[in-house]
Write an enzyme that holds these catalytic residues in place. Structure first.
Site, mmCIF file in Angstrom:
data_model
loop_
_atom_site.group_PDB
_atom_site.id
_atom_site.type_symbol
_atom_site.label_atom_id
_atom_site.label_comp_id
_atom_site.label_asym_id
_atom_site.label_seq_id
_atom_site.Cartn_x
_atom_site.Cartn_y
_atom_site.Cartn_z
ATOM 1 N N ARG A 152 0.866 -1.178 0.000
ATOM 2 C CA ARG A 152 0.000 0.000 0.000
ATOM 3 C C ARG A 152 0.908 1.235 0.000
ATOM 4 N NH1 ARG A 152 -2.352 -3.381 4.101
ATOM 5 N NH2 ARG A 152 -4.445 -4.112 3.531
ATOM 6 N N LYS A 176 -2.434 -2.125 7.836
ATOM 7 C CA LYS A 176 -3.635 -1.601 8.486
ATOM 8 C C LYS A 176 -3.830 -2.266 9.843
ATOM 9 C CE LYS A 176 -6.411 -0.142 4.525
ATOM 10 N NZ LYS A 176 -7.700 -0.319 3.809
ATOM 11 N N HIS A 244 -1.607 2.569 -6.330
ATOM 12 C CA HIS A 244 -2.549 1.447 -6.216
ATOM 13 C C HIS A 244 -2.575 0.609 -7.482
ATOM 14 C CE1 HIS A 244 -4.197 2.183 -2.282
ATOM 15 N NE2 HIS A 244 -5.086 1.249 -2.465
ATOM 16 N N ARG A 247 0.006 -1.983 -7.031
ATOM 17 C CA ARG A 247 -0.456 -3.003 -6.070
ATOM 18 C C ARG A 247 -1.469 -3.930 -6.734
ATOM 19 N NH1 ARG A 247 -1.400 -4.345 -0.539
ATOM 20 N NH2 ARG A 247 -3.600 -4.482 0.048
ATOM 21 N N HIS A 270 -4.661 -8.476 3.462
ATOM 22 C CA HIS A 270 -6.113 -8.341 3.577
ATOM 23 C C HIS A 270 -6.602 -9.123 4.787
ATOM 24 C CE1 HIS A 270 -6.726 -7.407 -0.998
ATOM 25 N NE2 HIS A 270 -6.431 -6.342 -0.302
ATOM 26 N N TYR A 279 -10.026 -10.098 -7.224
ATOM 27 C CA TYR A 279 -9.017 -10.389 -8.242
ATOM 28 C C TYR A 279 -9.311 -11.677 -8.995
ATOM 29 C CZ TYR A 279 -6.501 -6.620 -6.041
ATOM 30 O OH TYR A 279 -6.156 -5.393 -5.547
#
Length: 303
Positions: A152, A176, A244, A247, A270, A279
């Site tokens: 990210r 995150k 992004h 990524r 994730h 994806y």
């Protein structure tokens, strides 16, 4: 938040403190919550709501309708309602409300847009930067690392030198929710990171930041976005290049090659597999193209 005298503001400020101190959300996420709740307080004031306990489902639907009339896009409206639901849930948990009136109000549906990505040839062309300039070396190292590890943007700019293990071909990333993960990095990234590290001291860095600007300060996200876009133009990439996109390209190419959704989930950091599953739609598109080009009975819809 603004310094107005709305009686609705104090609980919002307490909620934002809770997000910052207890949940330790990123400044970017906190800013988003603060902005959405500030707008909602303003609209609620106009509706004559002086206490959150007065808010009912009809009020929430009015808030949503007004936001939509003001031109708010579907995704932004969903974000605003999500911020309101989270805040009111916290009010319920704190014993300030008996129920959450926003719980039954659904955000409008929107089509799920597939992430844009570059094909492998485009990535190769983008990364073909071999200019004898320290900033160009830094930028190639960032591009190689972003694509090579699927980072990210915030993860990239927050890297410190001690997060790298060049000899092992690994990088330690704080993602995150302050979650740490260790990622492999490819030979290209290792090579260009080594070149950048040899040039970095000349910038008199002011802290341990891996990537710094000309001033010696940690490079900003906006600066990275600007530099990536400039390299996209200079390298002849037809679409806009942004962090992004690299990524997304990493995720798509990894899935196309491996088919291992859970491994890609771990690499991307994730929390939920459902986030990674988008994806699989891109992967199917790739497979369909291969099928149409190669299978003798692939002329679907043609007699």
């Amino acid at each position: 938040m603004t310094s107005g005298a709305s009686p609705l503001q104090a609980p919002v400020e307490a909620f934002l403190r809770h997000l910052r101190v207890e949940r330790q959300l990123s400044p970017l996420t906190l800013g988003s919550y603060a902005h959405q709740l500030e707008v909602l307080v303003s609209i609620a004031d106009e509706l004559g709501v002086t206490d959150w306990s007065q808010l009912d489902t009809a009020h929430v639907r009015t808030l949503s309708a007004r936001s939509k009339r003001q031109g708010l896009k579907t995704a932004s409206l969903a974000q605003r309602l999500s911020a309101l639901r989270s805040f009111l849930n916290w009010m319920v948990e704190s014993g300030e409300l008996k129920a959450n009136p926003a719980k039954g109000v659904a955000a409008p549906r929107s089509g799920r847009h597939l992430p844009k990505n570059m094909d492998v040839d485009e990535v190769d062309r983008l990364l073909d930067i071999d200019i004898d300039d320290p900033l160009a070396v830094r930028d190639r190292a960032m591009l190689e690392l972003m694509y090579g590890a699927g980072l990210r943007l915030a993860e990239l700019v927050n890297l410190d030198c001690n997060h790298l293990e060049i000899g092992e071909g690994e990088v330690r990333v704080i993602g995150k929710g302050n979650k740490e993960r260790k990622l492999p990095i490819g030979g290209g990234a290792v090579t260009w990171l080594g070149k950048w590290l040899s040039l970095r001291p000349a910038f008199a860095p002011q802290d341990n930041a891996l990537f710094v600007a000309k001033t010696g300060q940690r490079i900003s996200m906006r600066n990275v976005q600007k530099r990536f876009a400039q390299w996209g133009v200079q390298q002849g990439i037809s679409s806009h290049v942004h962090p992004h996109k690299l990524r997304h390209s990493f995720a798509t190419h990894m899935l196309e090659s491996s088919g291992d959704l859970r491994a890609v989930q771990e690499l991307l950091g994730h929390a939920n597999l459902s986030t990674t599953q988008i994806y699989t739609h891109l992967d199917f598109q790739h497979l369909a193209l291969v099928y149409d080009a190669a299978h003798p009975r692939s002329k679907r819809g043609k007699s």
